[in-house]
Design a protein around this motif. Structure first.
Motif, PDB file in Angstrom:
ATOM      1  N   LEU A 112       0.858  -1.181   0.000  1.00  0.00           N
ATOM      2  CA  LEU A 112       0.000   0.000   0.000  1.00  0.00           C
ATOM      3  C   LEU A 112       0.899   1.237   0.000  1.00  0.00           C
ATOM      4  CD1 LEU A 112      -2.894  -0.806   2.540  1.00  0.00           C
ATOM      5  CD2 LEU A 112      -3.021  -0.722   0.049  1.00  0.00           C
ATOM      6  N   PRO A 113       1.238   1.763  -1.181  1.00  0.00           N
ATOM      7  CA  PRO A 113       2.182   2.881  -1.268  1.00  0.00           C
ATOM      8  C   PRO A 113       1.724   4.145  -0.549  1.00  0.00           C
ATOM      9  CG  PRO A 113       1.899   1.830  -3.407  1.00  0.00           C
ATOM     10  CD  PRO A 113       0.859   1.246  -2.510  1.00  0.00           C
ATOM     11  N   GLY A 114       0.432   4.255  -0.259  1.00  0.00           N
ATOM     12  CA  GLY A 114      -0.049   5.467   0.400  1.00  0.00           C
ATOM     13  C   GLY A 114       0.292   5.559   1.869  1.00  0.00           C
ATOM     14  N   VAL A 115       0.699   4.472   2.503  1.00  0.00           N
ATOM     15  CA  VAL A 115       0.989   4.481   3.939  1.00  0.00           C
ATOM     16  C   VAL A 115       2.157   5.424   4.232  1.00  0.00           C
ATOM     17  CG1 VAL A 115       1.806   3.110   5.891  1.00  0.00           C
ATOM     18  CG2 VAL A 115       0.096   2.164   4.326  1.00  0.00           C
ATOM     19  N   GLY A 116       1.936   6.374   5.107  1.00  0.00           N
ATOM     20  CA  GLY A 116       2.982   7.295   5.531  1.00  0.00           C
ATOM     21  C   GLY A 116       3.193   8.484   4.623  1.00  0.00           C
ATOM     22  N   ASN A 117       2.588   8.489   3.440  1.00  0.00           N
ATOM     23  CA  ASN A 117       2.762   9.602   2.505  1.00  0.00           C
ATOM     24  C   ASN A 117       1.580  10.573   2.585  1.00  0.00           C
ATOM     25  OD1 ASN A 117       5.262   8.772   1.392  1.00  0.00           O
ATOM     26  ND2 ASN A 117       4.197   7.234   0.147  1.00  0.00           N
ATOM     27  N   GLY A 118       1.772  11.769   2.026  1.00  0.00           N
ATOM     28  CA  GLY A 118       0.694  12.757   2.022  1.00  0.00           C
ATOM     29  C   GLY A 118       0.492  13.454   3.348  1.00  0.00           C
ATOM     30  N   TYR A 119       1.515  13.429   4.220  1.00  0.00           N
ATOM     31  CA  TYR A 119       1.431  14.135   5.508  1.00  0.00           C
ATOM     32  C   TYR A 119       1.191  15.621   5.271  1.00  0.00           C
ATOM     33  CZ  TYR A 119       3.075  16.279   9.872  1.00  0.00           C
ATOM     34  OH  TYR A 119       3.183  17.024  11.027  1.00  0.00           O
ATOM     35  N   LYS A 171      -5.736   5.731  -5.756  1.00  0.00           N
ATOM     36  CA  LYS A 171      -5.442   7.110  -5.365  1.00  0.00           C
ATOM     37  C   LYS A 171      -4.549   7.138  -4.127  1.00  0.00           C
ATOM     38  CE  LYS A 171      -9.706   9.189  -7.193  1.00  0.00           C
ATOM     39  NZ  LYS A 171     -10.888  10.037  -6.875  1.00  0.00           N
ATOM     40  N   ASN A 172      -3.801   6.072  -3.929  1.00  0.00           N
ATOM     41  CA  ASN A 172      -2.905   5.934  -2.774  1.00  0.00           C
ATOM     42  C   ASN A 172      -3.663   5.898  -1.447  1.00  0.00           C
ATOM     43  OD1 ASN A 172      -0.414   5.591  -3.987  1.00  0.00           O
ATOM     44  ND2 ASN A 172      -0.008   7.787  -4.122  1.00  0.00           N
ATOM     45  N   GLY A 173      -4.886   5.379  -1.488  1.00  0.00           N
ATOM     46  CA  GLY A 173      -5.651   5.230  -0.269  1.00  0.00           C
ATOM     47  C   GLY A 173      -5.185   4.047   0.556  1.00  0.00           C
ATOM     48  N   VAL A 174      -5.530   4.092   1.852  1.00  0.00           N
ATOM     49  CA  VAL A 174      -5.130   3.032   2.786  1.00  0.00           C
ATOM     50  C   VAL A 174      -6.339   2.353   3.407  1.00  0.00           C
ATOM     51  CG1 VAL A 174      -3.852   2.552   4.921  1.00  0.00           C
ATOM     52  CG2 VAL A 174      -2.945   4.199   3.271  1.00  0.00           C
ATOM     53  N   LEU A 196     -13.539   1.909   7.235  1.00  0.00           N
ATOM     54  CA  LEU A 196     -12.305   2.084   7.996  1.00  0.00           C
ATOM     55  C   LEU A 196     -11.378   0.873   7.928  1.00  0.00           C
ATOM     56  CD1 LEU A 196     -13.712   3.863  11.204  1.00  0.00           C
ATOM     57  CD2 LEU A 196     -12.700   4.920   9.176  1.00  0.00           C
ATOM     58  N   GLY A 197     -11.728  -0.109   7.107  1.00  0.00           N
ATOM     59  CA  GLY A 197     -10.898  -1.289   6.960  1.00  0.00           C
ATOM     60  C   GLY A 197      -9.676  -1.007   6.101  1.00  0.00           C
ATOM     61  N   VAL A 198      -8.525  -1.543   6.506  1.00  0.00           N
ATOM     62  CA  VAL A 198      -7.301  -1.390   5.727  1.00  0.00           C
ATOM     63  C   VAL A 198      -7.415  -2.250   4.474  1.00  0.00           C
ATOM     64  CG1 VAL A 198      -4.799  -1.751   5.722  1.00  0.00           C
ATOM     65  CG2 VAL A 198      -5.937  -0.880   7.783  1.00  0.00           C
ATOM     66  N   HIS A 199      -7.134  -1.669   3.321  1.00  0.00           N
ATOM     67  CA  HIS A 199      -7.243  -2.393   2.053  1.00  0.00           C
ATOM     68  C   HIS A 199      -6.379  -3.659   2.083  1.00  0.00           C
ATOM     69  CE1 HIS A 199      -9.490   0.799   0.205  1.00  0.00           C
ATOM     70  NE2 HIS A 199      -8.515   1.674   0.282  1.00  0.00           N
ATOM     71  N   GLY A 200      -6.995  -4.789   1.713  1.00  0.00           N
ATOM     72  CA  GLY A 200      -6.255  -6.041   1.598  1.00  0.00           C
ATOM     73  C   GLY A 200      -6.072  -6.805   2.892  1.00  0.00           C
ATOM     74  N   ILE A 205      -6.717   9.225   8.579  1.00  0.00           N
ATOM     75  CA  ILE A 205      -7.576   8.796   7.472  1.00  0.00           C
ATOM     76  C   ILE A 205      -8.101   9.965   6.647  1.00  0.00           C
ATOM     77  CG2 ILE A 205      -8.311   6.790   8.803  1.00  0.00           C
ATOM     78  CD1 ILE A 205     -11.084   8.173   9.072  1.00  0.00           C
ATOM     79  N   ILE A 206      -7.951  11.192   7.128  1.00  0.00           N
ATOM     80  CA  ILE A 206      -8.529  12.344   6.430  1.00  0.00           C
ATOM     81  C   ILE A 206      -7.847  12.511   5.079  1.00  0.00           C
ATOM     82  CG2 ILE A 206      -8.829  14.842   6.514  1.00  0.00           C
ATOM     83  CD1 ILE A 206      -9.060  14.597   9.538  1.00  0.00           C
ATOM     84  N   PRO A 207      -8.623  12.530   3.994  1.00  0.00           N
ATOM     85  CA  PRO A 207      -8.013  12.512   2.654  1.00  0.00           C
ATOM     86  C   PRO A 207      -7.584  13.870   2.115  1.00  0.00           C
ATOM     87  CG  PRO A 207     -10.386  12.312   2.472  1.00  0.00           C
ATOM     88  CD  PRO A 207     -10.079  12.317   3.938  1.00  0.00           C
ATOM     89  N   GLY A 208      -8.132  14.962   2.651  1.00  0.00           N
ATOM     90  CA  GLY A 208      -7.792  16.285   2.136  1.00  0.00           C
ATOM     91  C   GLY A 208      -7.437  17.220   3.255  1.00  0.00           C
ATOM     92  N   ASN A 209      -7.517  18.509   3.003  1.00  0.00           N
ATOM     93  CA  ASN A 209      -7.195  19.495   4.031  1.00  0.00           C
ATOM     94  C   ASN A 209      -8.302  19.573   5.074  1.00  0.00           C
ATOM     95  OD1 ASN A 209      -4.596  20.825   3.411  1.00  0.00           O
ATOM     96  ND2 ASN A 209      -5.582  21.225   1.457  1.00  0.00           N
ATOM     97  N   LEU A 210      -7.946  20.161   6.204  1.00  0.00           N
ATOM     98  CA  LEU A 210      -8.892  20.314   7.296  1.00  0.00           C
ATOM     99  C   LEU A 210      -8.567  21.612   8.012  1.00  0.00           C
ATOM    100  CD1 LEU A 210     -11.155  18.978   9.051  1.00  0.00           C
ATOM    101  CD2 LEU A 210      -9.320  18.085  10.489  1.00  0.00           C
ATOM    102  N   SER A 211      -9.592  22.419   8.299  1.00  0.00           N
ATOM    103  CA  SER A 211      -9.359  23.668   9.011  1.00  0.00           C
ATOM    104  C   SER A 211      -8.547  23.403  10.263  1.00  0.00           C
ATOM    105  CB  SER A 211     -10.698  24.314   9.391  1.00  0.00           C
ATOM    106  OG  SER A 211     -11.431  24.647   8.237  1.00  0.00           O
TER     107      SER A 211
END
Length: 594
Positions: free
Chosen positions: A302-309, A542-545, A550-554, A565-571
């Motif tokens: 799952l390449p998305g793990v840890g990325n997109g911080y 889309k590099n989701g996890v 809320l289940g981890v893919h696979g 788990i938040i996919p985009g920006n947050l105030s």
């Protein structure tokens, strides 16, 4: 019960919750309430003592728990240095039962509708989340109305700032902080504060701890000062349990000893934005290149793990005023005034909040044109089609925004942060159990969007400074909290004994001033500790996890319930609310399946 080490004959459990932060405490409590027969184990790295403390209004003016010693924070050091220095940026994460709700009690704020537009999962659409948040707000409002409250008038700084902002920038008074649709809007955080006796409690003190020692919850266990090091997965990619490490239970000369705990039904990772991706990678779930480098066998790629911080680069600015000590909170933050003085009204000050006015704003189209064609294109890609998406948030402070370097004289300040940063970072396992076990990059002002993130901070610096210069109480800048412009520059800090005339001209910044300002931002930006997005709720393409359940893919039997788990920006001031909401929704999802 609360344990610092598990009893020798502690057996299998039904549900293991890896992390006793805000969401983890809510989730565990809701599961225990719904079915007291469930054997639940919460494993928390931090201690429990601070979580049991009750926060009283006025204990600490800036909303942080007064006692942050005793390792209540866990520090992560970013790989990237402050620009032009050898200092590294650090991010503090709550390291205590209750998580952020224990350490950052009052850090709260309203969302924007755009905060929810990036969610794609069923039940997580914008209207679903907005309804859930408003439902929580309505309940909270009912409780507040029932409590003893006292009305407070606006502080002079509040009124003057809002008047100046309306005239100078056209920013409107949103009237109420629950307004999620207004843009270029500002509002008073509250015109009421609870009496001194009114209490606030963390997710641990308010939910988990009252149940944990009751005889009616004999199957509810919390293991503190320990952490889940790895999730155990069988050949069918089903989670069977966890390995737990308890440092306090071992002597220094012992080889690292792990305790295996079996989970009959489910394991839920609630270890936070920086903790959960490391737990997944240690378990063989993540980017194969990262796992190979760390010599960890790949279980699920799952390449998305840890990325997109993502976090919100933040800066503070301070100004001098002609106000008296009773009209700002500087005297309180420096110990000149006590909370007893406040509530006895000896100084005339009626509110201890260090943040009094909040705003969410973005540049106009004309201002964007001045950024140049390259940044215009980046803007169009990320913001043009989303007019409700704020670029910047701020909070006004009736005091010096940095109490550590304040001398106690009356000041006013502002905290400015990127609410929709484009730049992203990452966190990954590097060499488990080695001297450098992780690599962390906060990503401030990097990548294709980094230049726009920086330019938006430059824009806001100039904008807020012109607003302060037109306030009647303005008497100049505090130079330690502003860029070191040349002494002969029009942008140099000043000191004045009188307010500036209403028709004062805007500061004309030179190209050199802009370079100084940009360098200052790069060197001084810090994080709001409001990070998200390292295990996103998105499809794998889309590099989701995780999925909408809320289940981890696979993987079967493993879910994630925290801000990762938040996919985009947050105030930026929304994180406590969202952590609570994720805990509540996770409980709803899990209870349907158990």
């Amino acid at each position: 019960m609360i344990h610092t080490s598990l009893p020798p004959k502690f057996g299998d459990v039904d549900v293991i919750i890896a992390g006793g932060g805000t969401a983890g405490c809510i989730l565990a409590t809701r599961l225990a309430d719904a079915d007291p027969s469930l054997v639940i184990l919460v494993v928390e790295r931090g201690r429990s003592e601070l979580a049991s403390e009750v926060f009283h209004e006025g204990d600490d003016g800036n909303g942080y728990q007064a006692d942050l010693k005793n390792d209540a924070l866990r520090w992560f050091v970013s790989k990237n240095q402050f620009e032009g220095t050898k200092k590294y940026r650090t991010v503090g994460c709550a390291n205590v039962l209750g998580g952020g709700s224990t350490v950052f009690n009052l850090m709260n704020g309203p969302p924007s509708r755009w905060d929810f537009e990036s969610w794609e999962g069923s039940g997580w659409q914008a209207e679903d989340l907005i309804y859930s948040l408003q439902k929580r707000t309505d309940v909270a409002s009912t409780i507040r109305e029932a409590a003893r409250m006292k009305s407070i008038p606006p502080m002079p700084i509040e009124s003057q700032f809002m008047t100046s902002a309306a005239k100078r920038a056209g920013w409107v008074d949103a009237q109420h902080p629950s307004d999620i649709d207004s843009m270029n809007a500002i509002w008073r955080d509250s015109d009421q504060v609870p009496d001194q006796e009114q209490e606030r409690k963390s997710a641990a003190a308010g939910h988990l701890l009252p149940r944990i020692n009751k005889m009616t919850y004999p199957n509810f266990h919390v293991l503190v000062e320990s952490f889940v090091q790895r999730v155990l997965i069988d050949e069918n990619n089903k989670v069977t349990g966890v390995e737990v490490y308890s440092p306090a239970a071992q002597s220094n000369d012992e080889e690292r000893s792990l305790t295996v705990i079996k989970a009959r039904k489910l394991v839920v990772a609630c270890s936070g934005v920086l903790g959960t991706p490391l737990l997944l990678e240690m378990s063989g779930i993540g980017d194969p290149s990262v796992l190979d480098r760390a010599d960890i066998p790949v279980v699920v790629p799952l390449p998305g793990v840890g990325n997109g911080y993502r976090e919100c680069p933040t800066l503070d600015y301070a100004y001098k005023t002609n106000l008296s000590p009773g009209q700002t909170t500087d005297a309180f933050t420096k110990g000149i005034m006590t909370k007893e003085d406040l509530y006895n009204n000896k100084h005339g000050l009626q509110d201890l909040k260090l943040n009094t006015v909040t705003g969410k704003v973005r540049p106009s189209e004309d201002e964007i044109e001045q950024f140049g064609p390259e940044l215009r294109k980046v803007w169009d890609d990320h913001f043009k089609m989303h007019p409700g998406k704020a670029t910047t948030e701020f909070q006004l402070s009736p005091c010096h925004p940095n109490p550590i370097i304040s001398d106690g004289s009356p000041c006013m300040g502002i905290t400015v942060l990127s609410s929709s940063p484009i730049s992203t970072g990452c966190i990954h396992i590097l060499e488990p159990f080695g001297e450098n076990p992780i690599v962390f990059e906060n990503g401030y002002f990097t990548g294709e969007g980094g230049s726009l993130d920086l330019k938006l901070h430059v824009w806001m610096y100039k904008k807020q400074r012109e607003i302060f210069r037109r306030m009647p109480c303005y008497r100049g800048e505090r130079p330690e909290m502003h860029p070191p412009f040349a002494a002969d520059s029009p942008a140099a800090c000043i000191e004045t004994t009188e307010p500036l005339p209403e028709d004062v001209e805007d500061i004309a910044y030179t190209a050199e001033d802009d370079r100084v300002l940009e360098a200052y931002i790069l060197q001084r930006a810090w994080g709001m500790w409001a990070s998200i997005g390292t295990c996103k709720m998105l499809p794998t393409e889309k590099n989701g996890v995780v999925d909408a359940e809320l289940g981890v893919h696979g993987i079967t039997g493993l879910k994630i319930a925290d801000l990762s788990i938040i996919p985009g920006n947050l105030s930026a001031y929304m994180h406590n609310q969202m952590a609570l909401l994720i805990g509540e929704k996770a409980a709803e999802i899990i209870l349907k399946k158990l």
